[in-house]
Scaffold this motif. Structure first.
Motif, mmCIF file in Angstrom:
data_model
loop_
_atom_site.group_PDB
_atom_site.id
_atom_site.type_symbol
_atom_site.label_atom_id
_atom_site.label_comp_id
_atom_site.label_asym_id
_atom_site.label_seq_id
_atom_site.Cartn_x
_atom_site.Cartn_y
_atom_site.Cartn_z
ATOM 1 N N GLY A 42 103.893 40.440 3.741
ATOM 2 C CA GLY A 42 105.239 40.989 3.894
ATOM 3 C C GLY A 42 105.317 42.206 4.796
ATOM 4 O O GLY A 42 105.911 43.219 4.442
ATOM 5 N N GLU A 43 104.724 42.110 5.999
ATOM 6 C CA GLU A 43 104.742 43.244 6.932
ATOM 7 C C GLU A 43 106.138 43.549 7.447
ATOM 8 O O GLU A 43 106.396 44.661 7.917
ATOM 9 N N LEU A 44 107.016 42.573 7.405
ATOM 10 C CA LEU A 44 108.399 42.765 7.826
ATOM 11 C C LEU A 44 109.324 42.609 6.625
ATOM 12 O O LEU A 44 109.169 41.687 5.828
ATOM 13 N N LEU A 45 110.281 43.504 6.513
ATOM 14 C CA LEU A 45 111.365 43.349 5.553
ATOM 15 C C LEU A 45 112.521 42.685 6.296
ATOM 16 O O LEU A 45 113.087 43.267 7.221
ATOM 17 N N ASN A 46 112.823 41.449 5.935
ATOM 18 C CA ASN A 46 113.906 40.701 6.579
ATOM 19 C C ASN A 46 115.211 40.949 5.827
ATOM 20 O O ASN A 46 115.322 40.611 4.651
ATOM 21 N N VAL A 47 116.186 41.543 6.490
ATOM 22 C CA VAL A 47 117.514 41.758 5.912
ATOM 23 C C VAL A 47 118.464 40.757 6.554
ATOM 24 O O VAL A 47 118.659 40.769 7.777
ATOM 25 N N VAL A 48 119.031 39.881 5.742
ATOM 26 C CA VAL A 48 119.892 38.813 6.248
ATOM 27 C C VAL A 48 121.330 39.075 5.824
ATOM 28 O O VAL A 48 121.604 39.329 4.638
ATOM 29 N N LEU A 59 124.682 33.293 9.590
ATOM 30 C CA LEU A 59 123.572 34.141 9.143
ATOM 31 C C LEU A 59 122.993 34.917 10.324
ATOM 32 O O LEU A 59 122.737 34.340 11.388
ATOM 33 N N THR A 60 122.827 36.195 10.138
ATOM 34 C CA THR A 60 122.132 37.028 11.109
ATOM 35 C C THR A 60 121.066 37.825 10.370
ATOM 36 O O THR A 60 121.176 38.063 9.164
ATOM 37 N N SER A 61 120.015 38.240 11.080
ATOM 38 C CA SER A 61 118.940 38.956 10.411
ATOM 39 C C SER A 61 118.478 40.137 11.233
ATOM 40 O O SER A 61 118.650 40.186 12.456
ATOM 41 N N GLN A 62 117.892 41.090 10.532
ATOM 42 C CA GLN A 62 117.283 42.252 11.156
ATOM 43 C C GLN A 62 115.950 42.507 10.465
ATOM 44 O O GLN A 62 115.849 42.427 9.241
ATOM 45 N N ASP A 63 114.915 42.789 11.259
ATOM 46 C CA ASP A 63 113.575 43.001 10.718
ATOM 47 C C ASP A 63 113.235 44.489 10.705
ATOM 48 O O ASP A 63 113.456 45.193 11.692
ATOM 49 N N PHE A 64 112.661 44.938 9.590
ATOM 50 C CA PHE A 64 112.211 46.317 9.458
ATOM 51 C C PHE A 64 110.712 46.311 9.157
ATOM 52 O O PHE A 64 110.306 45.881 8.075
ATOM 53 N N PRO A 65 109.881 46.770 10.100
ATOM 54 C CA PRO A 65 108.437 46.779 9.854
ATOM 55 C C PRO A 65 108.080 47.733 8.719
ATOM 56 O O PRO A 65 108.621 48.834 8.610
ATOM 57 N N ILE A 66 107.157 47.285 7.871
ATOM 58 C CA ILE A 66 106.635 48.123 6.797
ATOM 59 C C ILE A 66 105.247 48.590 7.243
ATOM 60 O O ILE A 66 104.299 47.805 7.293
ATOM 61 N N THR A 67 105.124 49.861 7.603
ATOM 62 C CA THR A 67 103.872 50.397 8.127
ATOM 63 C C THR A 67 103.457 51.632 7.328
ATOM 64 O O THR A 67 104.220 52.144 6.498
#
Length: 245
Positions: A42-48, A59-67
């Protein structure tokens, strides 16, 4: 991904499909929906976002890297540290190398391929993407960090290929580069750069998991291949030695 792609074209209406296992960062638009992968652990948090309208849902999505640079939740951070203190051994925490810069997992995988090539004298080295987890941060590298990068310890095996056989392998390799969605196979192998020439023979070194009969066609483009051990060498032994230099 192979199983997912078999059903994506059969879906009707608006769909959100989240794949896994292949450690991919991927977004693919479907008719009326999305197909997503969020990486290793789960390196990316997908917000849909779902927008309802007369024609149905969009549906649209935005990715938030978890680092490691992202601020951690204090309660969860305390819990993680307590578990690390309880379960990590002295061997897990031992420093086995130092790095002067960070490596993405793709960069670290290429380093691994080149290190095995140097250690074995192979013409070509192939190691699969899901053998690897995370890349490296700069500074000391503990055995735990190393194990998060190289998840399995496999025996190294080799085979001699002609140019045509090598070309077939290379068509399936290095899918971290620009590859059309239709050509993606999920897991894939990283290789070093090589230009096959007709009439030449090439020594390929790989990990024994890929040499299993049920895996050969997926990773090498054909089956019926006969491999032999590279002495007693294993992937972790070779790469830990390279890291410690």
């Amino acid at each position: 991904m192979v199983a997912d792609k078999a059903i994506l074209g059969l879906l009707k209406g608006s769909n959100l499909v989240v794949g896994g296992h292949d450690h991919l960062h991927l977004r693919h638009d479907l008719p009326g929906g999305l197909y997503l992968h969020n990486g290793f652990k789960g390196e990316l948090l997908n917000v849909v976002a779902v927008k309802l309208g007369g024609a149905g849902a969009t549906l649209t999505s935005q990715d938030f890297p978890i680092t490691a640079s992202v601020a951690a939740d204090s309660l969860l951070s305390t819990l993680v540290k307590a578990q690390e203190q309880k379960h990590l051994t002295t061997e897990d925490k031992a420093v086995i190398g130092h790095l002067t810069r960070s490596y993405s997992v793709q960069e670290a995988a290429q380093w691994a391929v080149e290190s095995v090539k140097q250690a074995t004298g192979a013409d070509v080295v192939a190691i699969n993407h899901t053998s690897f987890g995370r890349g490296f941060r700069p500074g000391p590298v503990s055995r735990r960090d190393f194990n998060e990068f190289l998840r399995f310890d496999n025996k190294l095996v080799r085979i001699t290929l002609d140019a045509a056989m090598l070309r077939g392998l290379l068509k399936l390799a290095n899918q971290h580069r620009a590859t059309r969605f239709e050509e993606l196979t999920g897991d894939f192998v990283y290789t070093n750069a090589v230009q096959p020439e007709d009439g030449q023979q090439y020594t390929l070194v790989t990990v024994d998991f890929l040499a299993l009969p049920q895996n050969q066609a997926r990773y090498f483009g054909r089956d019926g291949l006969k491999f032999e051990p590279v002495g007693t060498l294993t992937s972790k032994a070779v790469l830990e030695a390279a890291l410690s230099k």
